[in-house]
Scaffold this active site. Structure first.
Site, PDB file in Angstrom:
ATOM      1  N   CYS A 238       0.860  -1.183   0.000  1.00 43.95           N
ATOM      2  CA  CYS A 238       0.000   0.000   0.000  1.00 43.95           C
ATOM      3  C   CYS A 238       0.891   1.226   0.000  1.00 43.95           C
ATOM      4  CB  CYS A 238      -0.948  -0.017   1.204  1.00 43.95           C
ATOM      5  SG  CYS A 238      -0.098   0.024   2.800  1.00 43.95           S
ATOM      6  N   GLY A 239       0.493   2.289   0.676  1.00 41.45           N
ATOM      7  CA  GLY A 239       1.321   3.483   0.719  1.00 41.45           C
ATOM      8  C   GLY A 239       2.480   3.378   1.688  1.00 41.45           C
TER       9      GLY A 239
END
Length: 281
Positions: A238-239
Site C-alpha cells: 500500500c502506501g
C-alpha cells in the site's frame, strides 16, 4: 482461541468479554493526515483500552514511516502497555477498520498468540450506544511480552522485486488514482505510479458501508474482481504498510496466507532503482 481462528471479533462478542482477566483492548488509531489520535483516545475510547502509538512503536532509524521495530523494542513497548503475548488481545481504531489491521498484523508477526480486530471499530461500538470512557486513562500494570518474530510474514524490497520478476502476485491497497499515477503521493520525494505487474485492490473494496469487513462470497469476489488468484501466493502492499494489512486481514479471514511488504510504496516510490509503471494494471 488459537491463531488459526477468525481474526475478527464482533462488538457483541467483545461486550460479553468485558471484565475478563486476560482481556487487553488496544486503541490503534492513526490518521494519514496527521490528526492527533492520542487526543481522540483521551476524548473517547473503549473501557480499559490502552493507546498504541504507531509512529512511536516503529523503527525510528528507518527513512520510511512506521516500519516494524526490532522484536526487543516491540516487546518493551507492549510490556509498558500491560500486554503479554498470551493475553486475549482486541485491537480497534476510530475509523472503523483502518490502522487496527496494521497493529493486528504487527502483534501476530511479533508472536502474539491471540489477537483479533474489532469489526467495525469504535464507530460501530458507539452506534450501538455501548459504553465509552474519557480522560488519559490509568497507567497499566507492566507485563512481559515475549516477542518471537515471524520473518515469513514480512517481505522486503529485494523479495518484492524477485516476486515481480517471477510473476507472483503483488496486491496494492492504495486507491485507483494513486495506483495509476494520476494522483500525487502524500509523501515528498515519492514518485507516483505502481510496481510493474502489481494488481490494484483498494482496501475500501473489502469493507461494508458500516466499516465492517465483507465476509464469505462477497469478500472472495472483491479479491477476484481485482484479478487475484486466491490459490496462489500474495504479497500485500500500500502506501506505507498500513492498509496493506487490511488485505492481509481479508486473506486471513478466507484462510489464505500472505506476506506484507513493510516498506510498501513509501520505499518503492522513493528508490531510484525501483521500476515504476503508470496507468491501469
Amino acid at each position: 482461541m488459537t491463531q488459526t481462528d477468525t481474526p475478527l471479533i464482533s462488538t457483541e462478542a467483545l461486550a460479553s468479554l468485558m471484565g475478563a482477566a486476560d482481556l487487553r483492548i488496544i486503541d490503534a488509531s492513526w490518521w494519514l493526515d496527521g490528526r492527533d489520535a492520542r487526543a481522540d483516545f483521551e476524548r473517547e475510547r473503549l473501557p480499559g483500552a490502552v493507546f498504541f502509538d504507531l509512529e512511536a512503536v516503529s523503527d525510528r532509524d528507518s527513512p520510511y514511516p512506521h516500519m516494524l521495530p526490532t522484536p526487543d523494542a516491540f516487546a518493551e513497548a507492549m510490556g509498558a502497555l500491560g500486554v503479554g503475548e498470551t493475553d486475549d488481545i482486541v485491537v480497534y481504531d476510530a475509523q472503523g477498520l483502518f490502522s487496527a489491521a496494521r497493529v493486528w498484523w504487527t502483534l501476530r508477526t511479533m508472536g502474539a498468540k491471540r489477537v483479533r480486530v474489532l469489526d467495525g471499530g469504535l464507530p460501530k461500538w458507539k452506534a450501538e450506544e455501548r459504553t465509552v470512557e474519557s480522560s488519559a486513562g490509568e497507567t497499566p500494570a507492566p507485563a512481559r511480552f515475549e516477542a518471537r518474530f515471524d520473518a515469513e510474514a514480512v517481505a522486503d524490497f529485494d523479495q518484492v522485486g524477485a516476486a515481480l520478476a517471477d510473476g507472483l502476485q503483488i496486491v496494492d491497497a492504495r486507491g485507483a488514482a494513486r495506483f495509476r499515477g494520476e494522483a500525487a503521493e502524500p509523501r515528498p520525494g515519492v514518485r507516483a505510479g505502481h510496481m510493474p505487474g502489481a494488481l490494484n485492490l483498494p482496501f475500501s473494496s473489502l469493507l461494508n458501508a458500516d466499516g465492517t469487513l465483507k465476509q464469505g462470497a462477497a469478500l472472495e469476489d472483491a479479491f477476484r474482481a481485482a484479478g487475484v488468484d486466491l490459490e496462489r501466493p500474495v504479497i500485500t502492499s500500500c502506501g506505507s504498510g498500513v492498509t496493506a494489512a487490511i488485505l492481509t486481514l481479508g486473506l486471513t479471514v478466507l484462510g489464505r496466507s500472505s506476506r506484507l511488504y513493510d516498506g510498501s510504496w513509501a520505499e518503492w516510490g522513493a528508490r531510484a532503482d525501483a521500476p515504476i509503471a503508470t496507468g491501469a494494471a
